[in-house]
Design a protein around this motif. Structure first.
Motif, short mmCIF file in Angstrom:
data_model
loop_
_atom_site.label_atom_id
_atom_site.label_comp_id
_atom_site.label_asym_id
_atom_site.label_seq_id
_atom_site.Cartn_x
_atom_site.Cartn_y
_atom_site.Cartn_z
N GLU A 226 0.93 -13.24 -21.25
CA GLU A 226 1.40 -12.61 -22.45
C GLU A 226 0.13 -12.52 -23.28
O GLU A 226 -0.20 -11.59 -24.02
CB GLU A 226 2.36 -13.47 -23.17
CG GLU A 226 3.02 -12.66 -24.21
CD GLU A 226 4.11 -13.27 -24.87
OE1 GLU A 226 4.56 -14.43 -24.35
OE2 GLU A 226 4.79 -13.02 -25.94
N ALA B 142 -2.09 -9.77 -22.02
CA ALA B 142 -1.65 -8.22 -22.36
C ALA B 142 -2.09 -8.29 -23.80
O ALA B 142 -2.50 -7.02 -24.04
CB ALA B 142 -0.15 -8.38 -22.19
N TYR C 83 3.30 -6.04 -23.96
CA TYR C 83 3.67 -7.25 -22.86
C TYR C 83 5.31 -6.83 -22.66
O TYR C 83 6.13 -6.96 -23.48
CB TYR C 83 3.52 -8.34 -23.42
CG TYR C 83 4.11 -9.47 -22.55
CD1 TYR C 83 3.39 -9.96 -21.55
CD2 TYR C 83 5.20 -10.32 -23.11
CE1 TYR C 83 4.04 -10.82 -20.44
CE2 TYR C 83 5.70 -11.26 -22.22
CZ TYR C 83 5.06 -11.49 -21.10
OH TYR C 83 5.68 -12.54 -20.17
N SER D 281 7.78 -11.40 -17.91
CA SER D 281 7.16 -11.59 -16.51
C SER D 281 8.48 -12.29 -15.93
O SER D 281 9.35 -13.03 -16.59
CB SER D 281 6.11 -12.94 -17.01
OG SER D 281 5.17 -12.44 -17.63
#
Ligand code: FMN
Length: 261
Positions: free
Chosen positions: A95, A98, A105, A108
Motif C-alpha cells: 500500500e 502504491a 491502491y 490486496s
C-alpha cells in the motif's frame, strides 16, 4: 495488465486465470528479470501484481521491481499473493509503495495454493494439490469480477502477530535463510540444465562438466529444487525423499474442462 512472478507455477496459474477472465494480457516478470528487459509497462486496464508469499511478505526482489517499474496508462494498482495459508501483513508495504508511486491502491488479497516450501515439510501430491487449487477457484473468480468492475479487493486470511511476522521475522528470514549455500546436488543429476534455465535470477550455471553451481543471488523461489526432473537438488539432507511440487498449467485445466466459470 497482469504482471506475475512465480517459482513453481501457482502464481502463474492465478495470474492466467485472472487475465483470461478480465480479458487482459499477462506478463511474466521472471522472464523480464532473466533477460534484463526494461521495467516499463503501459496499460489502459489496472495493473495487477501477483507474486508468492515468502515469509509473510512479497519477495523482496518483487517489491523492488514494483518500486522501480515505470507504470503508465492506468493509475490503479492491485496486489494478489499466492500462499500456503498466511499472508501476514504483506499488504502494508505494498500500500505504501502504491502511494509512493502516486497510484490508486485498489487492495490486496492472498489466494491459498499448494505449499512449495520444501524445507518446511513434505509437499502435496498431485491429487492433494488439485483439491486445494479447486477450492480456490471461486476466490479467483471473485477477484477477477472485482478487478473488472474497478472495485477494491480485500484479504480474508489472518496471521497471528502479522506485523511481527512480515517485519522482524521476514527480515531475519531473508538475512539468514535465503541462500543456495545449503543446496546439494546428488549423483542423480543428469546435467539437463533445467535448473539453469528455470532460475529467474540467473543464479545457476552448469560447469563445463555439467555440474550445477549456485551463485549468491538466490531469492529462495525453489523453482530449481522443485522442477529438477531427477529430484537431484536437495536443501541439506532433510529434503531427500520428499515430494516435489509443480503447479499444473491453467491452459491444461481449461482445455480439460476443469475451469467451469
Ligand atoms: C521461501 C518460501 C517462503 C514461504 N513462506 C510462506 C509464508 O510465509 N506463508 C505461506 O502461507 N506460504 C509460504 N510459502 C509458500 C508459497 O507462498 C506458496 O506455495 C506459493 O503459492 C508459491 O507460489 P509459486 O508456485 O508461484 O512460486 C513460502 C514458500 C517459499 C518458497
Amino acid at each position: 495488465m497482469i504482471l506475475y512472478f512465480t517459482g513453481t507455477g501457482n502464481t502463474k496459474f492465478v495470474a492466467e486465470y485472472i487475465a483470461d477472465h478480465v480479458g487482459d494480457e499477462c506478463v511474466d516478470l521472471g522472464e523480464v528479470l532473466k533477460y534484463k528487459r526494461p521495467l516499463r509497462f503501459n496499460s489502459v486496464k489496472p495493473f495487477v501484481f501477483c507474486a508468492p508469499i515468502y515469509a509473510w511478505r512479497f519477495p523482496k526482489l518483487i517489491e523492488k521491481v514494483i518500486a522501480r517499474a515505470e507504470l503508465t496508462g492506468s493509475e490503479q494498482i492491485y496486489f494478489i499473493a499466492t500462499m500456503g495459508s498466511q499472508t501476514g501483513d504483506f499488504e502494508y508495504p505494498l500500500e505504501k509503495l502504491a502511494y509512493a508511486k502516486d497510484m490508486a491502491y485498489m487492495g490486496s488479497c492472498g489466494v491459498p495454493m499448494p505449499n512449495n516450501y520444501l524445507s518446511g515439510s513434505d509437499l502435496s501430491t498431485p491429487e492433494e494439490a488439485e483439491v486445494k487449487i479447486k477450492a480456490s477457484l471461486p476466490l479467483m473468480k471473485t477477484l477477477s469480477d472485482r478487478i473488472m468492475l474497478g472495485s477494491m479487493i480485500e484479504k480474508f486470511d489472518d496471521t497471528p502477530f502479522a506485523g511481527l511476522a512480515s517485519g522482524t521475522v521476514n527480515y531475519m528470514f531473508n538475512r539468514f535463510f535465503v541462500s543456495s549455500s545449503k543446496y546439494i546436488v546428488s549423483e542423480d543429476c543428469v546435467s539437463c540444465g533445467r535448473c539453469e534455465s528455470v532460475c529467474p535470477v540467473n543464479n545457476v550455471r552448469l560447469s563445463p562438466t555439467g555440474v550445477p553451481h549456485f551463485d549468491r543471488y538466490c531469492i529462495g523461489c525453489y523453482s530449481c529444487v522443485n522442477r529438477c526432473p531427477a529430484k537431484a537438488i536437495n536443501i541439506g539432507k532433510k529434503t531427500e525423499g520428499r515430494n516435489r511440487y509443480v503447479c499444473p498449467e491453467y491452459s491444461d485445466w481449461k482445455s480439460a474442462g476443469k475451469i467451469t466459470e
